[in-house]
Design a protein around this motif. Structure first.
Motif, PDB file in Angstrom:
ATOM      1  N   LEU A   1       0.834  -1.213   0.000  1.00  0.00           N
ATOM      2  CA  LEU A   1       0.000   0.000   0.000  1.00  0.00           C
ATOM      3  C   LEU A   1       0.862   1.255   0.000  1.00  0.00           C
ATOM      4  O   LEU A   1       0.597   2.198  -0.755  1.00  0.00           O
ATOM      5  N   ALA A   2       1.899   1.256   0.838  1.00  0.00           N
ATOM      6  CA  ALA A   2       2.774   2.427   0.893  1.00  0.00           C
ATOM      7  C   ALA A   2       3.551   2.599  -0.408  1.00  0.00           C
ATOM      8  O   ALA A   2       3.699   3.716  -0.920  1.00  0.00           O
ATOM      9  N   THR A   3       4.039   1.485  -0.962  1.00  0.00           N
ATOM     10  CA  THR A   3       4.828   1.550  -2.189  1.00  0.00           C
ATOM     11  C   THR A   3       3.980   1.990  -3.372  1.00  0.00           C
ATOM     12  O   THR A   3       4.402   2.823  -4.188  1.00  0.00           O
ATOM     13  N   SER A   4       2.779   1.427  -3.481  1.00  0.00           N
ATOM     14  CA  SER A   4       1.917   1.824  -4.599  1.00  0.00           C
ATOM     15  C   SER A   4       1.482   3.278  -4.455  1.00  0.00           C
ATOM     16  O   SER A   4       1.318   3.982  -5.461  1.00  0.00           O
ATOM     17  N   ALA A   5       1.319   3.740  -3.219  1.00  0.00           N
ATOM     18  CA  ALA A   5       1.002   5.158  -3.005  1.00  0.00           C
ATOM     19  C   ALA A   5       2.121   6.044  -3.524  1.00  0.00           C
ATOM     20  O   ALA A   5       1.883   7.028  -4.235  1.00  0.00           O
ATOM     21  N   ALA A   6       3.359   5.678  -3.182  1.00  0.00           N
ATOM     22  CA  ALA A   6       4.505   6.449  -3.671  1.00  0.00           C
ATOM     23  C   ALA A   6       4.579   6.404  -5.195  1.00  0.00           C
ATOM     24  O   ALA A   6       4.900   7.413  -5.843  1.00  0.00           O
ATOM     25  N   GLY A   7       4.282   5.251  -5.764  1.00  0.00           N
ATOM     26  CA  GLY A   7       4.308   5.118  -7.222  1.00  0.00           C
ATOM     27  C   GLY A   7       3.261   5.991  -7.893  1.00  0.00           C
ATOM     28  O   GLY A   7       3.530   6.602  -8.945  1.00  0.00           O
ATOM     29  N   CYS A   8       2.077   6.063  -7.309  1.00  0.00           N
ATOM     30  CA  CYS A   8       1.023   6.912  -7.878  1.00  0.00           C
ATOM     31  C   CYS A   8       1.429   8.380  -7.852  1.00  0.00           C
ATOM     32  O   CYS A   8       1.222   9.114  -8.823  1.00  0.00           O
ATOM     33  N   VAL A   9       2.015   8.801  -6.736  1.00  0.00           N
ATOM     34  CA  VAL A   9       2.444  10.205  -6.630  1.00  0.00           C
ATOM     35  C   VAL A   9       3.545  10.502  -7.638  1.00  0.00           C
ATOM     36  O   VAL A   9       3.516  11.534  -8.334  1.00  0.00           O
ATOM     37  N   ALA A  10       4.532   9.595  -7.733  1.00  0.00           N
ATOM     38  CA  ALA A  10       5.618   9.802  -8.697  1.00  0.00           C
ATOM     39  C   ALA A  10       5.072   9.896 -10.115  1.00  0.00           C
ATOM     40  O   ALA A  10       5.481  10.760 -10.902  1.00  0.00           O
TER      41      ALA A  10
END
Length: 310
Positions: free
Chosen positions: A70-79
């Protein structure tokens, strides 16, 4: 992770001209209103955790992997949205994203992305050294994937490699904790599951890219759907066939029982149906999103088969 992001939301709340509260706009930035995209990254991680542990992993480790994805995909969406904030307004599907519509500032996006990565790093700190460094190695792939759309003809391959890290991270978290030697703990089953994940991701994300072909061609963004052109449905079919073949080999290598084979059979039928629909001369636009959501269910069907069949 949720508390971490919520605290950041409160600190970063700034005036906006929308009646929508800032914290809800940030949730949209993280795509938490579209759970399919979060779940489909979680699936390979769960495949690896349960297979590596032969169906009985530590539930603490499972929780770490779920929160980590969840945290990693969140960072990916923001990037992704930071890279594409000037492109997304020209694409029908993405024009209302918070950074594209200027509902959030770039500053807020950067800080939310950093907080997401910090949350992911905090979870990774609980894992063994090899797993931790695999997490670190995944970050450049995740952050630079959006740039691949500008220079690489098949950017979905870069995304697939990012998805593949979920397998390596989760499998090593189980097997390398029990065996400190890094080489033996990532054996043939690990790489078979990694290969299946790469091909599966290439398949469903090429379907996803097909819905944006006209906008991408007009803007000059590259995608596998444009690269394969009229052969895109056949490429997707080939990716799914490759996924099935590798998963079948995995089942043989790991001596998985009948439950796994039933799940794989159901998945093969679903992928065959998707290929049949994609090969038609006229494809309804909603089918692309429908196919993406179906792959989430396919992933969970396979997960159930892996748990029961281990």
């Amino acid at each position: 992770m949720v508390n971490c992001l919520y605290s950041t939301t409160l600190m970063l709340t700034e005036p906006n001209h929308s009646p929508e509260p800032t914290w809800r706009i940030i949730l949209r930035l993280l795509r938490w209103h579209k759970p399919e995209g979060r779940l489909i990254l979680m699936i390979p991680a769960l495949w690896a955790v349960f297979l590596a542990a032969r169906g009985t992993p530590s539930w603490l480790l499972v929780s770490v992997m779920v929160l980590g994805t969840l945290a990693t995909s969140a960072a990916g969406c923001v990037a992704n949205d930071l890279w594409d904030r000037d492109i997304d307004p020209h694409v029908e599907r993405t024009r209302d994203r918070p950074l594209a519509s200027r509902a959030l500032s770039v500053k807020v996006g950067i800080v939310v992305g950093i907080v997401s990565l910090i949350c992911a790093a905090g979870l990774a700190a609980f894992l063994n050294p090899l797993t931790f460094w695999l997490c670190v190695a995944a970050v450049p792939v995740i952050v630079l994937y959006p740039a691949a759309k500008r220079v690489f003809p098949i950017p979905q391959l870069v995304l697939s490699i990012a998805w593949g890290f979920a397998v390596l991270i989760s499998w090593s978290a189980v097997s390398c904790s029990a065996n400190p030697a890094p080489t033996p703990c990532l054996g043939t089953p690990t790489w078979l599951l990694w290969g299946a994940t790469i091909l599966w991701t290439l398949g469903f994300d090429t379907v996803y890219a097909m819905s944006d072909r006209e906008d991408d061609r007009r803007i000059g963004v590259k995608s596998s759907a444009l690269f394969f052109g009229k052969f895109a449905p056949h490429a997707i079919g080939a990716f799914y066939v490759g996924t099935i073949v590798i998963l079948a080999k995995l089942g043989v290598v790991m001596s998985l029982n009948w439950a796994y084979w039933i799940a794989l059979g159901v998945s093969a039928i679903a992928w065959a149906w998707q290929y049949y629909k994609l090969a038609q001369p006229s494809i309804p636009t909603p089918f692309y999103q429908q196919s993406f959501r179906q792959n989430v269910w396919i992933g969970f069907i396979l997960l159930a088969g892996m748990i029961a069949g281990a």
